[in-house]
Enzyme design. Structure first.
Site, PDB file in Angstrom:
ATOM      1  N   THR A  31      81.350  95.957  51.036  1.00 23.77           N
ATOM      2  CA  THR A  31      81.514  94.538  50.703  1.00 23.77           C
ATOM      3  C   THR A  31      80.647  93.640  51.570  1.00 23.77           C
ATOM      4  O   THR A  31      80.366  93.969  52.739  1.00 23.77           O
ATOM      5  CB  THR A  31      83.000  94.144  50.877  1.00 23.77           C
ATOM      6  OG1 THR A  31      83.108  92.721  50.801  1.00 23.77           O
ATOM      7  CG2 THR A  31      83.558  94.571  52.220  1.00 23.77           C
ATOM      8  N   TYR A  83      89.837  93.486  56.251  1.00 21.93           N
ATOM      9  CA  TYR A  83      89.264  94.080  55.042  1.00 21.93           C
ATOM     10  C   TYR A  83      87.800  94.454  55.302  1.00 21.93           C
ATOM     11  O   TYR A  83      87.396  95.614  55.151  1.00 21.93           O
ATOM     12  CB  TYR A  83      89.402  93.096  53.872  1.00 21.93           C
ATOM     13  CG  TYR A  83      88.574  93.447  52.674  1.00 21.93           C
ATOM     14  CD1 TYR A  83      88.694  94.696  52.065  1.00 21.93           C
ATOM     15  CD2 TYR A  83      87.648  92.532  52.151  1.00 21.93           C
ATOM     16  CE1 TYR A  83      87.914  95.018  50.968  1.00 21.93           C
ATOM     17  CE2 TYR A  83      86.885  92.849  51.051  1.00 21.93           C
ATOM     18  CZ  TYR A  83      87.010  94.091  50.468  1.00 21.93           C
ATOM     19  OH  TYR A  83      86.239  94.416  49.384  1.00 21.93           O
TER      20      TYR A  83
END
Ligand code: UDP
Length: 327
Positions: free
Chosen positions: A117, A141
């Site tokens: 990501t 995350y």
């Protein structure tokens, strides 16, 4: 037919990847625990339910299907939740991925396509975000995804596991044929929340902060259509099949849109008013995340064809109106 093990194949991006793999002549084998995924989304190949942390189960699946590669989508992926429950993110994402990587190596499956990501980059002022930008994630995350990238590098050095790592920008849209689409439980992503608010399925959207250092004060993101994104995964798989080196690719279009611009475009696509209120910033959000790289286009031959805001919202709206796993 060549089997590809798709973790998270019952989720939003994983289910679209399964369709793209099936269309490219592969058999996608979905491995999913159905905590955030939907069994109804598994339409394009066999389904194996299981936990990534369950090594015995993984070994059995590798033995049964002898996959030529792994596409690893399964993860917890919400910024707000990661700020509140970092332990869950580290445990689920890192330990689950490590167990999967170890099982793949033990089974001799040495081609790995990984969903990383742009959240691994974190906040950078006036820096073009390309694959060499330093990774300073602002939340657990992003940090957990960066850790998995590191694990993959160590396993390449020790065991010859080759990986294509994709750093996604913001994924939106749905299969134009409406076979699969976006649906999370709970939903936290901007486009589906907005479409729900438009047709009264939930309360007004809250815009998280209007005091960012951007032209209209709201966060800027680089939105990429899920179908374009999964096309890149098939190209990444082909890259590994051709024996090429491990490589990191950003997947974004290079165009950034603010939350307000997404709202305006949704209004124009649906011809309906978007009910919204202004709220405080969401912890863990970066001001601006826009890809500054064309590596995927140049090296993989990736050509995004549906990633205009208008097409993404139109496809998402069509899916929103016709298909749903929540019966
Ligand atoms: N956002 C918002 N309200 C919401 C959900 C998201 O204003 O209810 C904003 C969020 O702050 C970010 C952008 O929309 O700037 C995209 O957020 P999303 O959660 O969809 O993806 P993320 O960028 O966290 O991966």
């Amino acid at each position: 037919m060549t089997n590809i093990l798709v973790t998270g194949g019952a989720g939003y991006i994983g289910s679209h990847a399964c369709k793209a793999l099936r269309d490219a002549g592969y058999t996608p084998v979905t491995f999913d625990n159905l905590v955030t995924g939907w069994q109804d989304a598994v339409k394009f190949g066999p389904f194996e339910q299981g936990e990534l942390s369950d090594r015995t189960r993984l070994d059995a699946v590798f033995a049964q299907y002898q996959p030529a590669a792994v596409m690893h989508f399964a993860a917890l992926s919400q910024v707000g939740e990661a700020m509140a429950e970092p332990g869950r993110y580290w445990a689920n994402n890192v330990i689950g991925s490590l167990t999967l990587i170890e099982a793949a190596v033990a089974a001799g499956c040495l081609n790995f396509v990984f969903s990383s990501t742009c959240a691994t980059y974190g906040e950078h002022d006036n820096v073009v975000l390309d694959e060499n930008t330093s990774q300073q994630p602002l939340n657990a995350y992003g940090a957990s995804k960066r850790a998995i990238e590191d694990i993959l590098r160590d396993f390449e050095a020790a065991h010859g596991l080759r990986a294509v790592i994709f750093r996604y920008f913001n994924v939106a849209g749905a299969d134009p044929k409406g076979e699969v689409g976006e649906f999370h439980r709970p939903e936290t992503h901007l486009v589906p929340l907005m479409l729900d608010a438009i047709d009264g399925k939930r309360d007004a959207l809250t815009v998280f902060g209007t005091d960012y250092d951007t032209p209209d004060g709201t966060c800027i993101r680089d939105y990429v259509h899920v179908c374009d994104l999964v096309d890149a995964h098939v190209l990444g798989l082909n890259w590994l099949e051709q024996g090429k080196q491990s490589r990191v690719f950003n997947l974004g279009t290079g165009s950034g849109f603010s939350v307000r611009e997404v709202i305006e475009q949704s209004h124009s696509v649906t011809n309906r008013k978007v009910p919204y209120t202004i709220g405080p910033r969401r912890a863990g959000d970066c001001t601006k995340l826009v890809s500054g790289s064309v590596r995927a286009q140049q090296e993989l031959g990736w050509t995004p064809t549906r990633s205009t805001l208008k097409t993404m919202i139109s496809d998402a709206w069509r899916w929103h109106q016709t298909g749903h796993y929540d019966k």
